[in-house]
Design a protein around this motif. Structure first.
Motif, PDB file in Angstrom:
ATOM      1  N   SER A 111       0.807  -1.218   0.000  1.00  0.00           N
ATOM      2  CA  SER A 111       0.000   0.000   0.000  1.00  0.00           C
ATOM      3  C   SER A 111       0.837   1.264   0.000  1.00  0.00           C
ATOM      4  N   VAL A 112       2.108   1.147   0.417  1.00  0.00           N
ATOM      5  CA  VAL A 112       2.928   2.346   0.583  1.00  0.00           C
ATOM      6  C   VAL A 112       3.956   2.538  -0.530  1.00  0.00           C
ATOM      7  N   ILE A 113       4.572   1.436  -0.990  1.00  0.00           N
ATOM      8  CA  ILE A 113       5.707   1.643  -1.903  1.00  0.00           C
ATOM      9  C   ILE A 113       5.355   1.360  -3.365  1.00  0.00           C
ATOM     10  N   PRO A 216       7.725   3.333  22.782  1.00  0.00           N
ATOM     11  CA  PRO A 216       7.253   2.812  21.493  1.00  0.00           C
ATOM     12  C   PRO A 216       7.542   3.854  20.413  1.00  0.00           C
ATOM     13  N   PRO A 217       8.086   3.443  19.268  1.00  0.00           N
ATOM     14  CA  PRO A 217       8.370   4.418  18.213  1.00  0.00           C
ATOM     15  C   PRO A 217       7.163   5.311  17.912  1.00  0.00           C
ATOM     16  N   ALA A 218       5.963   4.728  18.012  1.00  0.00           N
ATOM     17  CA  ALA A 218       4.762   5.502  17.673  1.00  0.00           C
ATOM     18  C   ALA A 218       4.541   6.688  18.605  1.00  0.00           C
ATOM     19  N   LYS A 219       5.263   6.722  19.731  1.00  0.00           N
ATOM     20  CA  LYS A 219       5.097   7.853  20.650  1.00  0.00           C
ATOM     21  C   LYS A 219       6.220   8.871  20.497  1.00  0.00           C
ATOM     22  N   CYS A 220       7.007   8.725  19.442  1.00  0.00           N
ATOM     23  CA  CYS A 220       8.202   9.562  19.339  1.00  0.00           C
ATOM     24  C   CYS A 220       8.128  10.613  18.235  1.00  0.00           C
ATOM     25  N   GLY A 221       6.937  10.915  17.765  1.00  0.00           N
ATOM     26  CA  GLY A 221       6.785  12.073  16.886  1.00  0.00           C
ATOM     27  C   GLY A 221       6.813  11.810  15.388  1.00  0.00           C
ATOM     28  N   PHE A 222       6.731  10.554  14.969  1.00  0.00           N
ATOM     29  CA  PHE A 222       6.718  10.279  13.520  1.00  0.00           C
ATOM     30  C   PHE A 222       5.364  10.706  12.938  1.00  0.00           C
ATOM     31  N   LEU A 223       5.413  11.512  11.890  1.00  0.00           N
ATOM     32  CA  LEU A 223       4.159  12.037  11.333  1.00  0.00           C
ATOM     33  C   LEU A 223       3.525  11.060  10.358  1.00  0.00           C
ATOM     34  N   ASN A 224       4.360  10.315   9.641  1.00  0.00           N
ATOM     35  CA  ASN A 224       3.831   9.376   8.635  1.00  0.00           C
ATOM     36  C   ASN A 224       4.028   7.969   9.172  1.00  0.00           C
ATOM     37  N   LEU A 225       3.006   7.490   9.862  1.00  0.00           N
ATOM     38  CA  LEU A 225       3.201   6.314  10.708  1.00  0.00           C
ATOM     39  C   LEU A 225       2.193   5.214  10.413  1.00  0.00           C
ATOM     40  N   VAL A 226       2.721   3.985  10.342  1.00  0.00           N
ATOM     41  CA  VAL A 226       1.864   2.798  10.277  1.00  0.00           C
ATOM     42  C   VAL A 226       2.328   1.890  11.414  1.00  0.00           C
ATOM     43  N   ILE A 227       1.380   1.460  12.243  1.00  0.00           N
ATOM     44  CA  ILE A 227       1.737   0.562  13.353  1.00  0.00           C
ATOM     45  C   ILE A 227       1.287  -0.847  12.989  1.00  0.00           C
ATOM     46  N   LEU A 228       2.183  -1.795  13.234  1.00  0.00           N
ATOM     47  CA  LEU A 228       1.872  -3.194  12.937  1.00  0.00           C
ATOM     48  C   LEU A 228       1.914  -3.948  14.261  1.00  0.00           C
ATOM     49  N   GLY A 229       0.804  -4.545  14.614  1.00  0.00           N
ATOM     50  CA  GLY A 229       0.752  -5.181  15.936  1.00  0.00           C
ATOM     51  C   GLY A 229       0.153  -6.570  15.858  1.00  0.00           C
ATOM     52  N   GLY A 230       0.155  -7.253  16.986  1.00  0.00           N
ATOM     53  CA  GLY A 230      -0.413  -8.601  16.972  1.00  0.00           C
ATOM     54  C   GLY A 230      -0.442  -9.219  18.346  1.00  0.00           C
ATOM     55  N   ARG A 241      -2.661 -17.222  14.121  1.00  0.00           N
ATOM     56  CA  ARG A 241      -2.540 -16.246  13.037  1.00  0.00           C
ATOM     57  C   ARG A 241      -3.514 -15.075  13.212  1.00  0.00           C
ATOM     58  N   ILE A 242      -3.091 -14.114  14.000  1.00  0.00           N
ATOM     59  CA  ILE A 242      -3.912 -12.916  14.176  1.00  0.00           C
ATOM     60  C   ILE A 242      -3.012 -11.699  14.444  1.00  0.00           C
ATOM     61  N   GLY A 243      -3.241 -10.645  13.684  1.00  0.00           N
ATOM     62  CA  GLY A 243      -2.466  -9.414  13.841  1.00  0.00           C
ATOM     63  C   GLY A 243      -3.290  -8.243  13.328  1.00  0.00           C
ATOM     64  N   TYR A 244      -2.666  -7.079  13.230  1.00  0.00           N
ATOM     65  CA  TYR A 244      -3.437  -5.925  12.738  1.00  0.00           C
ATOM     66  C   TYR A 244      -2.521  -4.798  12.255  1.00  0.00           C
ATOM     67  N   ILE A 245      -3.157  -3.928  11.470  1.00  0.00           N
ATOM     68  CA  ILE A 245      -2.504  -2.695  11.002  1.00  0.00           C
ATOM     69  C   ILE A 245      -3.270  -1.531  11.610  1.00  0.00           C
ATOM     70  N   ILE A 246      -2.547  -0.529  12.099  1.00  0.00           N
ATOM     71  CA  ILE A 246      -3.188   0.738  12.458  1.00  0.00           C
ATOM     72  C   ILE A 246      -2.545   1.794  11.569  1.00  0.00           C
ATOM     73  N   ALA A 247      -3.357   2.453  10.760  1.00  0.00           N
ATOM     74  CA  ALA A 247      -2.781   3.360   9.758  1.00  0.00           C
ATOM     75  C   ALA A 247      -3.757   4.486   9.444  1.00  0.00           C
ATOM     76  N   PRO A 248      -3.240   5.556   8.841  1.00  0.00           N
ATOM     77  CA  PRO A 248      -4.154   6.598   8.371  1.00  0.00           C
ATOM     78  C   PRO A 248      -5.169   5.984   7.398  1.00  0.00           C
ATOM     79  N   ASN A 249      -6.336   6.629   7.289  1.00  0.00           N
ATOM     80  CA  ASN A 249      -7.432   6.029   6.509  1.00  0.00           C
ATOM     81  C   ASN A 249      -7.049   5.533   5.119  1.00  0.00           C
ATOM     82  N   GLY A 250      -6.252   6.347   4.389  1.00  0.00           N
ATOM     83  CA  GLY A 250      -5.915   5.975   3.006  1.00  0.00           C
ATOM     84  C   GLY A 250      -5.155   4.662   2.952  1.00  0.00           C
ATOM     85  N   ILE A 251      -4.161   4.522   3.828  1.00  0.00           N
ATOM     86  CA  ILE A 251      -3.351   3.296   3.836  1.00  0.00           C
ATOM     87  C   ILE A 251      -4.177   2.128   4.361  1.00  0.00           C
TER      88      ILE A 251
END
Ligand code: PMP
Ligand code: GLU
Length: 384
Positions: A111-113, A216-230, A241-251
């Motif tokens: 979705s990003v590259i 957590p990197p997500a708390k360190c000021g990154f403006l263009n951020l996708v979090i991958l968790g599980g 087999r269960i995980g998730y993406i947290i991302a801006p709406n477009g991504i």
């Protein structure tokens, strides 16, 4: 069957070294060979009972869910993330549920590259990132972490080009078990924000932390951020087999499109397992044992003169620096396995020969025996 030639893209792939080795060692154990499996990153315990009990009440449900997951689960993930990361705004549409974290990373990359884009991968780094980037048409660019396995901002700056689209961060880190410092993360945020570079933060070990300094990197000021968790690591759910993406709406919406075409929803029982985990605050199931094992392993390794290491502050790995013995960790690990039954993952799998990863999330007696064998292991480099 008659052979069929494979597509060219397969030539740049290898089977996941960690999974392949784990399967091999498990097979050796089934054949009755004495093995001490400290390879794949999974906890040695069974599914937590509160999860199996809850999922058992849902087994009559058998229908597709939305490809991006059950709304009730997405809501629970969003709420938990708001608390954990301190985000004020996070909605259902920012969350995509996936069948483990692996497809979450791949769907995000797709979705990003664009083809030809470069993605920076700090090394030592987890085995699959580079292959996924290549499969998505990108180019992985390795950047070495510093001698403490922290981010080397100077080295990262040097590798940034006009083609750099994203950076993958993983803290706590696989394979080193270390965490990136808050100061370096904030510094990196300044650099990446200025260049509009996306951060894919692999947070699969974010609940398994042994240090109060963890940021957590997500708390360190990154403006263009996708979090991958599980939940694979915190809840011992690797096989579910269960995980998730947290991302801006477009991504998030792009990842949903991808996954809806190639995978569909994560399995329904696994989604219910995640709901149960979140109702329990995603409390890691083996934290006390991991802390104990960590202490034990540090103490034991301190007695092996030729092996160096950095103390882990998260995950359940310790990265053995065997460079005083050899740079050929593939050969060293192979001999260790054949001669003693102790199975470690060679550093080549993480793009850093001269190291070996030890997973200390093992039963104490296995760890004890493995460490004794490791102490007595005399390596002779094969002379070819
Ligand atoms: N990221 C890292 C850093 C990992 O160690 C792993 C291995 N489990 C994954 C992603 C993939 O996780 P999953 O098993 O949930 O697909
Ligand atoms: N992530 C785990 C590891 O590094 C499991 C193996 C894999 O998913 O490749 O061992």
């Amino acid at each position: 069957m008659k052979n069929i030639p494979t597509a060219a893209r397969i030539d740049m792939l290898e089977e996941s070294a960690t999974l392949a080795l784990n399967a091999r060692v498990k097979q050796m154990a089934e054949q009755g060979k004495p093995v001490y499996n400290l390879t794949a990153g999974e906890l040695p315990c069974k599914t937590p009972e509160y999860i199996s009990d809850y999922v058992a009440t849902k087994l009559d449900e058998n229908k597709y869910t939305p490809a991006s997951g059950l709304p009730v689960l997405k809501l629970a993930i969003a709420e938990a993330a708001k608390n954990f990361y301190g985000f004020l705004e996070l909605e259902l549409d920012n969350v995509v549920v996936t069948a483990g974290l692996k497809p979450a990373i791949y769907a995000s990359l797709l979705s990003v590259i664009n083809p030809g884009d470069e993605v920076l991968v700090p090394i030592p780094g987890w085995t699959s990132y580079s292959y996924q980037i290549k499969l998505a048409g990108g180019t992985p660019i390795e950047v070495e972490l510093d001698e403490n396995f922290d981010l080397d901002i100077g080295a990262i700056k040097q590798k940034i080009t006009s083609k750099t689209k994203a950076v993958i961060l993983c803290s706590p880190n696989n394979p080193t078990g270390t965490i990136y410092s808050k100061q370096r993360l904030e510094e990196l945020a300044g650099v990446l924000n200025a260049a509009k570079i996306v951060v894919l933060s692999d947070d699969i070990y974010s609940k398994l932390v042994f240090s109060e300094d963890y940021a957590p990197p997500a708390k360190c000021g990154f403006l263009n951020l996708v979090i991958l968790g599980g939940f694979s690591k915190s809840q011992a759910l690797t096989g579910w087999r269960i995980g998730y993406i947290i991302a801006p709406n477009g991504i998030a919406s792009a990842a949903n499109k991808v996954l809806s075409q190639i995978m569909g929803n994560a399995s329904l029982p696994a989604q219910y397992a995640a709901i149960a985990a979140l109702e329990n605050n995603d409390q890691p199931v083996m934290m006390a044992e991991l802390l104990e094992n960590r202490k034990f392993i540090i103490n034991q390794l301190n007695q092996i003169e030729k092996i160096d290491f950095k103390e882990p502050h998260g995950a359940f790995y310790i990265y053995l620096d065997i460079r005083k013995i050899t740079k050929n960790s593939l050969d060293w690990c192979e001999k260790l396995l054949n001669e003693t039954g102790v199975a470690l993952v060679p550093g080549e799998a993480f793009y850093t020969p001269g190291f070996a990863r030890l997973n200390f999330a093992a039963n104490k007696s296995i760890l004890q025996t493995a460490l004794n064998l490791l102490k007595d292991f005399n390596y002779e480099e094969s002379k070819k």
